[in-house]
Design a protein around this motif. Structure first.
Motif, PDB file in Angstrom:
ATOM      1  N   LEU A 110      22.619  32.367  34.676  1.00 56.16           N
ATOM      2  CA  LEU A 110      22.808  33.704  34.129  1.00 56.16           C
ATOM      3  C   LEU A 110      22.183  33.801  32.746  1.00 56.16           C
ATOM      4  O   LEU A 110      21.990  32.796  32.068  1.00 56.16           O
ATOM      5  N   SER A 111      21.913  35.019  32.318  1.00 56.76           N
ATOM      6  CA  SER A 111      21.422  35.208  30.953  1.00 56.76           C
ATOM      7  C   SER A 111      22.564  34.868  29.986  1.00 56.76           C
ATOM      8  O   SER A 111      23.733  34.882  30.371  1.00 56.76           O
ATOM      9  N   LYS A 113      23.963  36.567  27.615  1.00 54.58           N
ATOM     10  CA  LYS A 113      24.921  37.665  27.490  1.00 54.58           C
ATOM     11  C   LYS A 113      25.777  37.784  28.745  1.00 54.58           C
ATOM     12  O   LYS A 113      26.980  38.006  28.669  1.00 54.58           O
ATOM     13  N   GLN A 114      25.155  37.625  29.927  1.00 56.97           N
ATOM     14  CA  GLN A 114      25.915  37.698  31.172  1.00 56.97           C
ATOM     15  C   GLN A 114      26.937  36.567  31.228  1.00 56.97           C
ATOM     16  O   GLN A 114      28.099  36.779  31.575  1.00 56.97           O
ATOM     17  N   ARG A 115      26.507  35.371  30.881  1.00 58.38           N
ATOM     18  CA  ARG A 115      27.411  34.224  30.922  1.00 58.38           C
ATOM     19  C   ARG A 115      28.555  34.405  29.920  1.00 58.38           C
ATOM     20  O   ARG A 115      29.713  34.129  30.226  1.00 58.38           O
ATOM     21  N   CYS A 117      29.777  37.216  28.880  1.00 60.33           N
ATOM     22  CA  CYS A 117      30.672  38.253  29.416  1.00 60.33           C
ATOM     23  C   CYS A 117      31.571  37.679  30.512  1.00 60.33           C
ATOM     24  O   CYS A 117      32.773  37.962  30.547  1.00 60.33           O
ATOM     25  N   ARG A 144      27.743  46.477  32.668  1.00 58.94           N
ATOM     26  CA  ARG A 144      26.467  46.206  33.336  1.00 58.94           C
ATOM     27  C   ARG A 144      26.231  44.698  33.440  1.00 58.94           C
ATOM     28  O   ARG A 144      25.827  44.190  34.485  1.00 58.94           O
ATOM     29  N   HIS A 145      26.480  43.962  32.340  1.00 54.91           N
ATOM     30  CA  HIS A 145      26.314  42.508  32.362  1.00 54.91           C
ATOM     31  C   HIS A 145      27.244  41.872  33.398  1.00 54.91           C
ATOM     32  O   HIS A 145      26.845  40.974  34.127  1.00 54.91           O
ATOM     33  N   LEU A 146      28.486  42.342  33.452  1.00 51.48           N
ATOM     34  CA  LEU A 146      29.440  41.788  34.416  1.00 51.48           C
ATOM     35  C   LEU A 146      29.026  42.091  35.845  1.00 51.48           C
ATOM     36  O   LEU A 146      29.095  41.214  36.721  1.00 51.48           O
ATOM     37  N   ASP A 148      25.958  42.741  36.991  1.00 51.36           N
ATOM     38  CA  ASP A 148      24.759  41.949  37.299  1.00 51.36           C
ATOM     39  C   ASP A 148      25.116  40.485  37.524  1.00 51.36           C
ATOM     40  O   ASP A 148      24.588  39.837  38.430  1.00 51.36           O
ATOM     41  N   ALA A 149      26.015  39.968  36.682  1.00 51.00           N
ATOM     42  CA  ALA A 149      26.424  38.563  36.812  1.00 51.00           C
ATOM     43  C   ALA A 149      27.152  38.330  38.134  1.00 51.00           C
ATOM     44  O   ALA A 149      26.906  37.327  38.816  1.00 51.00           O
ATOM     45  N   ARG A 152      24.584  38.229  40.943  1.00 53.05           N
ATOM     46  CA  ARG A 152      23.814  36.978  40.949  1.00 53.05           C
ATOM     47  C   ARG A 152      24.670  35.794  41.380  1.00 53.05           C
ATOM     48  O   ARG A 152      24.228  34.948  42.157  1.00 53.05           O
TER      49      ARG A 152
END
Length: 165
Positions: A110-111, A113-115, A117, A144-146, A148-149, A152
């Motif tokens: 994950l990116s 920021k995603q990680r 979050c 959005r980050h959550l 997308d995470a 993925r």
């Protein structure tokens, strides 16, 4: 003993394991997590004015851990994008290690920021508003980050909606 020294000792004794666990969830590596906590403590206690409220200091240290993690990931990404200009990539292909822990591997993909979050939401049990405050961004960005995470992670771990419900 100076006032900050007793506060530091109390913080490390009482909240040290929780700080290391927080850093481990972000990094996935116990050694890196320990280094991250140590650097965060140096940043917080390196200031001339440090309070004595343990909860407030823990918040500062956690924020410093998060900032250091995101900065390090950003720096590593930039290095990964430009290192081919300096070294032979084929010589480093053997350095990639296969991890047995699928979740940790999925988290590492994950990116930053995603990680962050995901860790703050599902491991630290913070609300979206609290995460937005921690990361200094809008609630919509956190959502959005959550989202997308989760997408993925589900794809990488082979999780379907039927298996979750």
């Amino acid at each position: 003993m100076a006032d900050w020294e007793s506060t530091f000792a109390e913080l490390v004794a009482v909240r040290g394991p929780a700080l290391r666990a927080h850093a481990y969830l972000l990094t996935g590596n116990p050694g890196t997590a320990g280094d991250l906590v140590q650097e965060a403590l140096l940043r917080v206690f390196g200031r001339l004015r440090v309070g004595t409220d343990i909860e407030q200091l823990e918040g500062y240290v956690r924020r410093a851990i998060l900032n250091l993690y995101v900065d390090d990931r950003r720096r590593a990404k930039k290095w990964h994008e430009t290192r081919h200009l300096l070294v032979d990539q084929a010589a480093h292909d053997d350095d990639h290690l296969v991890t047995a822990n699928a979740v940790r591997q999925a988290l590492s993909d994950l990116s930053p920021k995603q990680r962050a979050c995901v860790v703050l939401r599902y491991y630290e049990d913070l609300s979206v508003l609290e995460i937005a405050d921690q990361l200094g961004c809008a609630e919509g960005t956190v959502k959005r980050h959550l989202a997308d995470a989760r997408t993925r992670l589900a794809a990488q771990l082979g999780v379907t909606e039927e298996s979750v419900q």
